[in-house]
Design an enzyme around this catalytic site. Sequence first.
Site, mmCIF file in Angstrom:
data_model
loop_
_atom_site.group_PDB
_atom_site.id
_atom_site.type_symbol
_atom_site.label_atom_id
_atom_site.label_comp_id
_atom_site.label_asym_id
_atom_site.label_seq_id
_atom_site.Cartn_x
_atom_site.Cartn_y
_atom_site.Cartn_z
ATOM 1 N N ASP A 31 5.034 9.223 -0.105
ATOM 2 C CA ASP A 31 6.001 8.131 -0.183
ATOM 3 C C ASP A 31 7.382 8.662 0.237
ATOM 4 O OD1 ASP A 31 6.041 5.199 -1.926
ATOM 5 O OD2 ASP A 31 7.965 6.130 -1.404
ATOM 6 N N ILE A 32 8.093 7.867 1.023
ATOM 7 C CA ILE A 32 9.399 8.280 1.550
ATOM 8 C C ILE A 32 10.456 8.330 0.444
ATOM 9 C CG2 ILE A 32 10.385 6.019 2.150
ATOM 10 C CD1 ILE A 32 10.957 7.209 4.964
ATOM 11 N N ASN A 88 0.885 -2.500 -6.576
ATOM 12 C CA ASN A 88 1.866 -3.557 -6.817
ATOM 13 C C ASN A 88 1.453 -4.776 -5.992
ATOM 14 O OD1 ASN A 88 3.399 -1.783 -8.394
ATOM 15 N ND2 ASN A 88 4.545 -1.054 -6.615
ATOM 16 N N GLY A 94 6.133 -6.344 -7.680
ATOM 17 C CA GLY A 94 7.063 -5.442 -7.004
ATOM 18 C C GLY A 94 6.621 -5.006 -5.625
ATOM 19 N N GLN A 95 5.688 -5.747 -5.017
ATOM 20 C CA GLN A 95 5.223 -5.379 -3.673
ATOM 21 C C GLN A 95 6.311 -5.662 -2.637
ATOM 22 O OE1 GLN A 95 1.510 -7.244 -2.528
ATOM 23 N NE2 GLN A 95 1.334 -6.006 -0.664
ATOM 24 N N HIS A 101 -1.849 -1.163 -0.558
ATOM 25 C CA HIS A 101 -1.743 0.286 -0.733
ATOM 26 C C HIS A 101 -1.760 0.598 -2.218
ATOM 27 C CE1 HIS A 101 2.303 -1.464 -0.597
ATOM 28 N NE2 HIS A 101 2.631 -0.559 -1.508
ATOM 29 N N HIS A 103 -0.449 3.494 -5.019
ATOM 30 C CA HIS A 103 0.428 4.629 -5.304
ATOM 31 C C HIS A 103 -0.338 5.608 -6.198
ATOM 32 C CE1 HIS A 103 4.304 2.502 -4.201
ATOM 33 N NE2 HIS A 103 3.504 1.464 -4.376
HETATM 34 P P1 AMP Z 1 5.343 -1.377 -2.854
HETATM 35 O O1 AMP Z 1 6.530 -1.743 -3.711
HETATM 36 O O2 AMP Z 1 4.119 -1.144 -3.672
HETATM 37 O O3 AMP Z 1 5.124 -2.349 -1.715
HETATM 38 O O4 AMP Z 1 5.697 0.053 -2.279
HETATM 39 C C1 AMP Z 1 6.012 0.336 -0.955
HETATM 40 C C2 AMP Z 1 6.304 1.806 -0.906
HETATM 41 O O5 AMP Z 1 6.354 2.221 0.445
HETATM 42 C C3 AMP Z 1 7.623 2.230 -1.544
HETATM 43 O O6 AMP Z 1 7.370 3.159 -2.618
HETATM 44 C C4 AMP Z 1 8.398 2.869 -0.402
HETATM 45 O O7 AMP Z 1 9.167 3.976 -0.803
HETATM 46 C C5 AMP Z 1 7.279 3.266 0.553
HETATM 47 N N1 AMP Z 1 7.666 3.358 1.958
HETATM 48 C C6 AMP Z 1 8.364 2.454 2.688
HETATM 49 N N2 AMP Z 1 8.491 2.873 3.962
HETATM 50 C C7 AMP Z 1 7.841 4.072 4.043
HETATM 51 C C8 AMP Z 1 7.611 5.008 5.093
HETATM 52 N N3 AMP Z 1 8.072 4.800 6.339
HETATM 53 N N4 AMP Z 1 6.923 6.127 4.811
HETATM 54 C C9 AMP Z 1 6.473 6.366 3.560
HETATM 55 N N5 AMP Z 1 6.639 5.512 2.533
HETATM 56 C C10 AMP Z 1 7.315 4.395 2.766
#
Ligand code: AMP
Length: 115
Positions: A31-32, A88, A94-95, A101, A103
Amino acid sequence: MREDCLFCKIAAGDIPAKMVYEDEKLVVFRDINPQAPQHLLIVPRKHIRTTVDLTTADNELVGHIHQVAGKLAHDLGFADNGFRLVNNCNADGGQVVWHIHFHLLGGREMGWPPG
Ligand code: AMP
Ligand code: ZN
């Protein structure tokens, strides 16, 4: 593959990510914006918008996600201490990325209830 989808582009290799695992069904990358010492995103290559959009055709895929989560937790050394596997879903969940995906969070004790 959806041209307007961030995680489809990462799965296709069109956008770089810190990839830790790949197979024919999944990609797993860091995760970024990590929320734990280990924070991985387990992402099917198939574009599925949310958990609500899963069908019986995806049952094997969802089982595979859980199996890979356990294997990675073991390989990265936090299976015995424990971890959190989180999906999420939609606004209240919180999506923010609209490609399903999971976590995988580890390396610290998690709080409960979640925020
Ligand atoms: P969600 O809230 O479950 O939709 O989580 C989306 C997740 O994607 C968040 O934890 C972000 O930090 C992560 N994210 C967004 N863009 C990127 C990216 N380019 N590379 C890795 N993780 C990312
Ligand atoms: Zn997608």
